[in-house]
Enzyme design. Structure first.
Site, PDB file in Angstrom:
ATOM      1  N   HIS A 142      30.402  39.110  39.274  1.00 28.57           N
ATOM      2  CA  HIS A 142      30.303  40.572  39.287  1.00 28.57           C
ATOM      3  C   HIS A 142      29.859  41.008  40.580  1.00 28.57           C
ATOM      4  CE1 HIS A 142      27.758  44.177  37.759  1.00 28.57           C
ATOM      5  NE2 HIS A 142      27.216  43.984  38.907  1.00 28.57           N
ATOM      6  N   GLU A 143      29.038  40.221  41.329  1.00 22.70           N
ATOM      7  CA  GLU A 143      28.498  40.841  42.512  1.00 22.70           C
ATOM      8  C   GLU A 143      29.767  40.841  43.745  1.00 22.70           C
ATOM      9  OE1 GLU A 143      25.960  42.347  43.664  1.00 22.70           O
ATOM     10  OE2 GLU A 143      25.182  42.119  41.622  1.00 22.70           O
ATOM     11  N   HIS A 146      31.988  43.793  43.708  1.00 24.36           N
ATOM     12  CA  HIS A 146      31.606  44.582  44.405  1.00 24.36           C
ATOM     13  C   HIS A 146      32.130  44.458  45.923  1.00 24.36           C
ATOM     14  CE1 HIS A 146      29.066  46.927  41.680  1.00 24.36           C
ATOM     15  NE2 HIS A 146      28.065  45.664  41.483  1.00 24.36           N
TER      16      HIS A 146
END
Length: 305
Positions: A142-143, A146
């Site tokens: 998820h990170e 980004h």
């Protein structure tokens, strides 16, 4: 966006385009109104806001790590953590970011840096203690999405108008409270000019705030989606979300308040108990919305779609 194996998200692109277009309209209206009312103030506020924007853009990795007391760790110091990051990099065909650990019991993770070369992926010791390797993989994927979408740079640029308008509003109110609203300068009513400046700035700040928060919430949904599709384990990410959110509710309010300023970077928002503006205008979508999206992705993957 750099070429990676993260799934393309047309919704993210369209939302960014629409939000940036609306922010552009607010920019034009704000600048036109402000320079018509008080051009001298506009130059000063613009200079200060540009300085803040450049500092955030070029030094976001260092500033955030310093504020969170994060420390870069080598593969020898954290072999399991680096192993998970290496696996995600191999799956996504993305360059490996620097890896850091923040010594705090607040379970969370964040990515920062204006591009992939300057990116830093940081996890807290509280998160490492609570998640199993599969859940941790979902959070880090998820990170890293980004980073792949350059969300830090996008949000920094998107927030520029809000920073500028917020500074003008604050300085205008402080000057007004010290007597600026009642001052007169020849035939010109300086108090009315100051009041008009504050009102225009406050409106611009409010609108840009709502637009950037909407964009922030959607980018979190997009990062969830990208991570779930990359790893093929949306249930693991859902488990991590549920676990982290539940553990955050047990963290003392004092520690949560200290972490709240960094919510825009976090995997899950750290919100102190009780009334909070963050609960009304959150940087993240509700937990139920995130879990529902992951459940839909899981169902599609189960049907082979």
């Amino acid at each position: 966006m750099a070429r990676t194996r993260y799934a393309a998200d047309r919704g993210l692109t369209s939302r960014m385009v629409v939000t940036m277009f609306l922010l552009g309209l607010v920019y034009v209206a704000f600048v036109a109104a402000f320079f018509a009312i008080a051009p001298g103030w506009g130059l000063v506020a613009l200079a200060v806001a540009v300085a803040i924007l450049l500092a955030q853009y070029f030094f976001s990795d260092r500033l955030t790590l310093f504020a969170m007391h994060g420390r870069e760790v080598s593969p020898r110091e954290a072999p399991e953590l680096h192993g998970v990051v290496d696996r995600i990099c191999a799956m996504s065909d993305a360059p490996k970011p620097r890896v850091a650990v923040a010594d705090t019991d607040v379970p969370n993770a964040f990515a920062t840096g204006r591009n992939q070369k300057r990116a830093v992926l940081c996890v807290t010791t509280g998160l490492l203690r609570r998640l199993d390797p599969v859940e941790l993989e979902g959070v880090l994927a998820h990170e890293m999405s980004h980073i792949a979408h350059r969300d830090v740079a996008v949000m920094t640029i998107a927030s520029f108008l809000g920073v500028c308008a917020g500074l003008i509003t604050r300085f205008g109110l402080e000057w007004g409270l010290w007597g600026g609203f009642g001052r007169r300068n020849g035939d010109q009513n300086a108090g009315l000019v100051l009041l008009a400046v504050v009102l225009v700035s406050a409106v611009a700040y409010a609108i840009s705030f709502l637009l950037t928060r909407a964009l922030s919430r959607y980018r979190e949904l997009s990062a969830d989606r990208a991570a779930a599709l990359l790893t093929g384990r949306p249930s693991a990410l859902a488990s991590a979300l549920t676990k982290v959110s539940g553990e955050l509710a047990r963290i003392p309010s004092r520690d949560l308040r200290a972490a709240e300023p960094f919510n825009a970077f976090f995997f899950a928002p750290a919100l102190a108990k009780g009334f909070s503006v963050s609960a009304l205008f959150s940087t993240h979508p509700p937990l139920e919305r995130r879990l529902a999206q992951l459940q839909q992705i899981s169902a599609r993957l189960g049907r082979g779609l």
